[in-house]
Design an enzyme around this catalytic site. Structure first.
Site, mmCIF file in Angstrom:
data_model
loop_
_atom_site.group_PDB
_atom_site.id
_atom_site.type_symbol
_atom_site.label_atom_id
_atom_site.label_comp_id
_atom_site.label_asym_id
_atom_site.label_seq_id
_atom_site.Cartn_x
_atom_site.Cartn_y
_atom_site.Cartn_z
ATOM 1 N N ASP A 20 0.955 -1.323 0.120
ATOM 2 C CA ASP A 20 0.109 0.123 -0.135
ATOM 3 C C ASP A 20 0.982 1.361 0.123
ATOM 4 O O ASP A 20 1.769 1.423 0.876
ATOM 5 C CB ASP A 20 -0.736 0.127 1.304
ATOM 6 C CG ASP A 20 -2.020 0.818 1.054
ATOM 7 O OD1 ASP A 20 -2.046 1.444 0.343
ATOM 8 O OD2 ASP A 20 -2.814 1.290 2.044
ATOM 9 N N ASP B 188 -2.698 2.496 -6.019
ATOM 10 C CA ASP B 188 -1.684 2.493 -5.339
ATOM 11 C C ASP B 188 -1.825 1.333 -4.125
ATOM 12 O O ASP B 188 -1.127 1.350 -3.108
ATOM 13 C CB ASP B 188 -1.859 3.941 -4.434
ATOM 14 C CG ASP B 188 -3.558 3.912 -3.476
ATOM 15 O OD1 ASP B 188 -4.266 3.197 -4.021
ATOM 16 O OD2 ASP B 188 -3.591 4.653 -2.596
ATOM 17 N N GLU B 189 -2.209 0.380 -4.410
ATOM 18 C CA GLU B 189 -2.404 -0.720 -3.799
ATOM 19 C C GLU B 189 -2.427 -2.176 -4.419
ATOM 20 O O GLU B 189 -3.364 -2.066 -5.387
ATOM 21 C CB GLU B 189 -3.206 -0.826 -2.414
ATOM 22 C CG GLU B 189 -4.562 -0.727 -2.821
ATOM 23 C CD GLU B 189 -5.646 -0.960 -1.461
ATOM 24 O OE1 GLU B 189 -5.215 -1.491 -0.608
ATOM 25 O OE2 GLU B 189 -6.488 -0.055 -1.525
#
Length: 368
Positions: free
Chosen positions: A14, A108-109
């Site tokens: 993350d 983003d993860e």
């Protein structure tokens, strides 16, 4: 946990305050300062906040006005999604150097299954550390990671030592970790559900584990059964490299509230055009059109219609959205309109899985 469960080594990576961190990366003058990505005007909303801003209680989905009240020195910048996608692509390339089993959740993860990996490294903990170091060296951003035996625990663990940290929950520590966990930390249990659990004396994983499956299902519906299993370390979902898109949407927040359907038609045309363009670019089509209406008092309403055939054409999307708009009288002036298409031609019928019936102790005989 069950002896029948597959043995996996899962990493959840993350990125730390991704949008805001990219802005600070590209503009050194913003580093170390409270920053919000989004609109700072009276109609603006925070999309992301730097850690410097979060110290003042600024967070995503907060109105720009409230964010400025919390932090008068807050700097607002407009989002640059193309730039974020560019950075995300570089990060994803690093993931694929270790495994092809990468399941992105957003820009983003992502989840990574490194049970068998391209580096031949038996330690998922060391792989996560190396990935984070490479992201910082090659991209210039920090990331946090969680490592464990399934996706649920890995995701919870990735939030444990944020920012720029990681946590491994070894197989023998899973049950103790979950029992000690505050119920608010359980991924998938939101604020409303947590409050409901508090009222029933459920504050930790141990409290949750003391409840029967029947009790949880009665009090929390279908989700109750999943709570029963996850608190016992049972979560069978594999890392899926090709996640099937469930829907595609676009929406607009207006600078001034709109009070008449007539004024909304031009806005709907632009939104329908964007949805159609995205559908065609992704080479998908859908049957269910949903109109999203957010009123000036922030109440939300959705109206849907399912067609007999798959469509991606702007004109059909627009006409259906118009029908939904005129379906009933508006409750108030409108601050946001959105159109989404679901029931896509990419969806597959779910295969029913047998659920584990018994709980036994498991010691996984490999390095974590």
């Amino acid at each position: 946990m069950s002896n029948d469960l597959p043995i996996r080594k899962i990493i959840h990576v993350d990125m730390d305050a991704f949008y805001a961190s990219v802005e600070q990366l590209d503009n050194p003058e913003l580093r170390g300062k409270p920053l919000a990505v989004g609109g700072g005007g009276k109609r603006g909303v925070v999309s992301a906040a730097s850690y410097e801003a979060r110290k003042f209680g600024v967070k995503s989905a907060m109105s720009g006005v409230q964010a400025r009240r919390n932090c008068p020195e807050l700097i607002f910048v407009r989002p640059r999604f193309e730039r974020y996608a560019e950075i995300s692509k570089k990060i994803r390339k690093i993931f694929h150097d270790y495994t092809d089993l990468v399941e992105p959740l957003s820009m983003d993860e992502a989840y990574l299954d490194v049970t068998e990996n391209k580096k031949g490294n038996p330690s998922a903990t060391l792989i996560a550390k190396e990935i984070r170091e490479r992201i910082f060296k090659e991209v210039g951003l920090t990331a946090s990671a969680g490592v464990s035996i399934n996706k649920f625990i890995a995701k919870v663990a990735s939030d444990y030592n944020k920012p720029n940290g990681q946590k491994t929950v070894n197989p023998e520590d899973v049950l103790g970790f979950l029992e000690a966990l505050d119920i608010r930390k359980f991924y998938g249990i939101g604020k409303v559900t947590a409050e409901k659990m508090y009222q029933k004396g459920i504050f930790t994983g141990k409290d949750l584990k003391s409840k029967t499956a029947e009790y949880l299902e009665e009090k929390f519906g279908k989700s109750g059964k999943s709570y029963y299993y996850i608190v016992r370390g049972i979560h069978n979902s594999p890392v899926k490299p090709n996640r099937t898109r469930k829907s595609l949407a676009a929406e607009r927040t207006f600078s001034e509230n709109l009070s008449s359907e007539v004024f909304m038609l031009e806005k709907l045309e632009h939104i329908a055009e964007e949805v159609s363009s995205r559908l065609q670019k992704s080479q998908v089509a859908g049957k269910t059109i949903t109109l999203k209406i957010k009123y000036s008092d922030f109440t939300l309403q959705t109206r849907s219609k399912t067609l007999r055939y798959f469509i991606h054409d702007k004109s059909i999307i627009l006409e259906t959205a118009k029908d939904l708009l005129y379906q009933e009288k508006l409750h108030n002036s409108v601050r946001l309109l959105g159109i989404s298409l679901s029931n896509l031609n990419t969806e597959k019928k779910p295969i029913k899985k047998l659920e584990p019936k018994k709980e036994v102790s498991v010691q996984l005989q490999f390095e974590f």
